[in-house]
Design a protein around this motif. Structure first.
Motif, PDB file in Angstrom:
ATOM      1  N   ALA A  76      -2.520  -5.396   1.835  1.00  0.00           N
ATOM      2  CA  ALA A  76      -3.865  -5.638   2.340  1.00  0.00           C
ATOM      3  C   ALA A  76      -4.660  -6.392   1.287  1.00  0.00           C
ATOM      4  O   ALA A  76      -4.603  -6.069   0.099  1.00  0.00           O
ATOM      5  CB  ALA A  76      -4.543  -4.313   2.671  1.00  0.00           C
ATOM      6  N   CYS A  77      -5.405  -7.397   1.729  1.00  0.00           N
ATOM      7  CA  CYS A  77      -6.105  -8.273   0.789  1.00  0.00           C
ATOM      8  C   CYS A  77      -7.456  -8.687   1.367  1.00  0.00           C
ATOM      9  O   CYS A  77      -7.511  -9.269   2.456  1.00  0.00           O
ATOM     10  CB  CYS A  77      -5.252  -9.508   0.499  1.00  0.00           C
ATOM     11  N   CYS A 123      -4.616  -2.181   8.509  1.00  0.00           N
ATOM     12  CA  CYS A 123      -4.980  -2.493   7.124  1.00  0.00           C
ATOM     13  C   CYS A 123      -4.665  -1.319   6.203  1.00  0.00           C
ATOM     14  O   CYS A 123      -4.100  -1.506   5.121  1.00  0.00           O
ATOM     15  CB  CYS A 123      -6.458  -2.846   7.053  1.00  0.00           C
ATOM     16  N   ARG A 124      -5.016  -0.115   6.625  1.00  0.00           N
ATOM     17  CA  ARG A 124      -4.762   1.068   5.793  1.00  0.00           C
ATOM     18  C   ARG A 124      -3.272   1.243   5.530  1.00  0.00           C
ATOM     19  O   ARG A 124      -2.861   1.646   4.442  1.00  0.00           O
ATOM     20  CB  ARG A 124      -5.336   2.313   6.469  1.00  0.00           C
ATOM     21  N   ALA A 127      -2.278  -0.949   2.782  1.00  0.00           N
ATOM     22  CA  ALA A 127      -2.949  -0.662   1.514  1.00  0.00           C
ATOM     23  C   ALA A 127      -2.256   0.437   0.732  1.00  0.00           C
ATOM     24  O   ALA A 127      -2.586   0.689  -0.428  1.00  0.00           O
ATOM     25  CB  ALA A 127      -4.409  -0.273   1.776  1.00  0.00           C
TER      26      ALA A 127
END
Length: 201
Positions: A76-77, A123-124, A127
């Protein structure tokens, strides 16, 4: 990286020879300091305060993916930006401690997956360090590089690594765009002060 620094100094008209340094005109501006903070050196600002203040800058959220000999990789960025139109370049920043970056570097290519407003859970998942980030994730091969293109993302940018620069405890990765696409509809996933949000008109 030293060669990059020398090219930059020359481009702004600075004398890169030792003699030039000795005979710099009075009142000349100091040359750019191109080093990171040394071990044991006091930081100029408190890291917690740095994060708190910079957290006020809302950003979009992406997942940068690649494929090496071991399979798909990604992280994730939120530090992603367009850089140049001619040639078409984009950039993202990644921590030097990232375990995903070496795999992207080996692949020499990556796909930036721009996440939509409902894709916070996706996203999580990307991450988290050390987990199987692609478990249950639908994706296909991006057309130019074969990097994973995640399903249902509102936009994607397929790139080859163009350049890598140092930026303190991060690396600045520049990608040359080979292909890209977007859907007509869809709201972006936003990140602000540590939480996800959405754009409202």
């Amino acid at each position: 990286m030293a060669a990059t620094a020398v090219r930059y100094l020359r481009s702004v008209g600075a004398d890169t020879t030792a003699a030039g340094a000795e005979h710099a005109p009075p009142g000349a501006l100091p040359r750019p300091d191109l080093r990171a903070v040394r071990d044991g050196e006091r930081l100029p600002v408190d890291p917690a305060e740095f994060r708190r203040v910079l957290g006020h800058f809302a950003s979009g959220v992406t997942v940068v993916t690649a494929r090496d000999a071991d399979g798909p990789a990604g992280f994730a960025c939120q530090s992603f930006a367009s850089l140049s139109l001619d040639p078409p370049l984009v950039a993202f920043m990644v921590a030097r401690t990232s375990t995903t970056w070496p795999r992207i570097a080996r692949a020499g290519a990556f796909c930036v997956n721009v996440l939509g407003a409902e894709q916070g859970p996706l996203c999580r998942g990307f991450a988290v360090s050390g987990a199987d980030k692609f478990a249950g994730v639908v994706y296909e091969d991006a057309p130019a590089t074969g990097s994973p293109l995640l399903g249902s993302v509102p936009a994607w940018i397929d790139c080859r690594v163009h350049a890598v620069h140092t930026g303190g405890d991060h690396l600045i990765v520049v990608g040359r765009v080979e292909a890209l696409g977007a859907v007509a509809e869809g709201e972006p996933l936003l990140f602000h002060r540590g939480v996800f949000g959405r754009f409202t008109r």
